[in-house]
Write a protein that holds these residues in place. Sequence first.
Motif, PDB file in Angstrom:
ATOM      1  N   ALA A 189      10.686  -3.920  -9.637  1.00  9.02           N
ATOM      2  CA  ALA A 189      10.413  -2.991  -9.128  1.00  9.02           C
ATOM      3  C   ALA A 189       8.968  -2.788  -8.823  1.00  9.02           C
ATOM      4  N   TRP A 190       8.797  -2.334  -7.570  1.00  9.70           N
ATOM      5  CA  TRP A 190       7.233  -2.023  -7.598  1.00  9.70           C
ATOM      6  C   TRP A 190       6.644  -0.489  -8.416  1.00  9.70           C
ATOM      7  N   VAL A 191       5.110  -0.036  -8.548  1.00  2.08           N
ATOM      8  CA  VAL A 191       5.285   0.989  -9.581  1.00  2.08           C
ATOM      9  C   VAL A 191       3.825   0.980  -9.406  1.00  2.08           C
ATOM     10  N   ARG A 192       3.829   2.722  -8.707  1.00  4.32           N
ATOM     11  CA  ARG A 192       3.040   2.536  -8.017  1.00  4.32           C
ATOM     12  C   ARG A 192       1.299   2.356  -9.274  1.00  4.32           C
ATOM     13  N   ARG A 212       0.993  -1.025  -0.198  1.00  2.00           N
ATOM     14  CA  ARG A 212      -0.096  -0.438   0.212  1.00  2.00           C
ATOM     15  C   ARG A 212       0.505   1.531  -0.058  1.00  2.00           C
ATOM     16  N   SER A 213       2.019   1.549   0.035  1.00  6.16           N
ATOM     17  CA  SER A 213       3.080   2.403   0.366  1.00  6.16           C
ATOM     18  C   SER A 213       3.730   2.236  -0.798  1.00  6.16           C
ATOM     19  N   ARG A 214       4.047   1.783  -2.465  1.00  8.30           N
ATOM     20  CA  ARG A 214       5.151   1.665  -2.545  1.00  8.30           C
ATOM     21  C   ARG A 214       4.440   1.162  -4.176  1.00  8.30           C
ATOM     22  N   GLY A 215       3.011   0.602  -4.346  1.00 10.82           N
ATOM     23  CA  GLY A 215       2.693   0.035  -5.454  1.00 10.82           C
ATOM     24  C   GLY A 215       2.692  -1.561  -5.828  1.00 10.82           C
ATOM     25  N   VAL A 216       2.606  -2.149  -6.661  1.00  9.23           N
ATOM     26  CA  VAL A 216       2.600  -2.789  -7.057  1.00  9.23           C
ATOM     27  C   VAL A 216       3.621  -3.423  -7.376  1.00  9.23           C
ATOM     28  N   LEU A 217       3.885  -4.873  -7.536  1.00  8.52           N
ATOM     29  CA  LEU A 217       4.918  -5.362  -7.707  1.00  8.52           C
ATOM     30  C   LEU A 217       4.929  -6.358  -8.998  1.00  8.52           C
ATOM     31  N   LEU A 218       6.223  -5.600  -9.985  1.00  9.24           N
ATOM     32  CA  LEU A 218       6.323  -6.213 -11.851  1.00  9.24           C
ATOM     33  C   LEU A 218       6.943  -7.123 -12.106  1.00  9.24           C
ATOM     34  N   THR A 223       2.353  -8.461   4.022  1.00  9.83           N
ATOM     35  CA  THR A 223       1.663  -8.237   5.449  1.00  9.83           C
ATOM     36  C   THR A 223       2.670  -7.965   5.878  1.00  9.83           C
ATOM     37  N   ARG A 224       3.947  -7.394   5.423  1.00  7.00           N
ATOM     38  CA  ARG A 224       5.356  -7.024   6.310  1.00  7.00           C
ATOM     39  C   ARG A 224       6.033  -6.463   5.117  1.00  7.00           C
ATOM     40  N   THR A 225       6.806  -5.734   5.027  1.00 11.43           N
ATOM     41  CA  THR A 225       7.879  -4.630   3.669  1.00 11.43           C
ATOM     42  C   THR A 225       8.832  -5.930   3.523  1.00 11.43           C
ATOM     43  N   VAL A 226       8.660  -6.018   2.445  1.00 10.15           N
ATOM     44  CA  VAL A 226       9.381  -7.457   0.749  1.00 10.15           C
ATOM     45  C   VAL A 226      10.314  -6.463   0.441  1.00 10.15           C
ATOM     46  N   GLU A 227      11.284  -7.364   1.160  1.00 12.08           N
ATOM     47  CA  GLU A 227      12.763  -6.619  -0.287  1.00 12.08           C
ATOM     48  C   GLU A 227      12.718  -7.700  -1.376  1.00 12.08           C
ATOM     49  N   ALA A 228      11.853  -7.386  -2.915  1.00 15.02           N
ATOM     50  CA  ALA A 228      11.615  -8.526  -3.858  1.00 15.02           C
ATOM     51  C   ALA A 228      13.219  -7.636  -4.411  1.00 15.02           C
ATOM     52  N   ARG A 229      13.458  -9.076  -5.757  1.00 11.94           N
ATOM     53  CA  ARG A 229      14.455  -8.891  -6.034  1.00 11.94           C
ATOM     54  C   ARG A 229      14.397  -9.843  -7.776  1.00 11.94           C
TER      55      ARG A 229
END
Length: 340
Positions: free
Chosen positions: A166-169, A76-82, A150-156
């Motif tokens: 990346a997270w995209v609004r 909700r703070s960064r956007g969708v993960l693409l 449900t928590r901050t995710v460090e996607a890579r």
Amino acid sequence: MHESHDDTKRVLPGEPPLEAELIDHVPGYGAGIQAEPPRGPSTPLPPDSGEGWTEGPNGERVWGRHGAAGLLLIDRSRGVLLQHRAVWSHHGDTWGIPGGAIHADESPVAGALREAEEESCVPADAVSPLASHVLDLGFWRYTTVLGETTRTVEARPGDEESAGIAWVRPDHVERLALHPAFGRAWPNLRSLLVARPRIVIDTANLVGSVPDGWWRDRAGASEQLIDRIHELLAEGLPAELFGLDAARVWPEVHLVLEGAACRADRGRDGLVHVHRSPSAGDDHIVRVTEHLIAELRDAGAGAGHVLVVTSDKELRVRVGELGAKLAASKGFREAVGFDA
């Protein structure tokens, strides 16, 4: 570069460059940014693997012998993960969601979570499902599982299939060169991401809709009902309860207890919230409904995202005037397979 790249990118004059639209962007590595797929010794696939092409009656080919699934995840703070798809992949150099073939005897949700962890390093336990949407071609199905963190995710990038993660609004997604199928589905998928639906249950009315001796132990009967709700939420509920263009939803459920049922030994647990009314249960249900509708409107969703389950005629009128959707107790039991 894929031929649809320039056709699908719509950056207007004066808007920031593409790089500014990507939040916590992690570029890919190895084969993910190369024009050719990785080469190496082939490894036999396990017997239950779904990896492989499926051919339709008209000769069309789609990936996944048992169907496929992907995860559309929102923070909700960064956007969708693409996922920026590897250049060498099908519809390469476009943006879509992590996903792939479902294994035999694997549910679409489990498959989507596994693929997301493999391709974008998103832990399954950091995802709470919101809804699922199914593209059904008759001979093959693709399930998009929508979830929120449900928590901050460090996607890579987790493998060679990604040129980047990346997270995209949401309001910037259509500025990217999207995978064609994802681009067509995005408007509806975006609407499903706005907010989690809510259900408010008139517990006494739902318990009382079946003459199974509940009156001998109202607290015990309420505990059984709450436990059954938890079981049903594991697989999600039919999205048609809310009139949504989706297959399943994982709503937040609010059960209002009154009288002797308030002694039920159950409290808030995950998506299930238990309210104990100190006075008239109907008044408490109306207050809970009002609060949830206001909460959803602040999030950009309408009152129709709240479903009230009761067969009480007067209560149905009161919550109906607030704009909530309605479900009769027996109809709700049948729709969700409560007594199966």
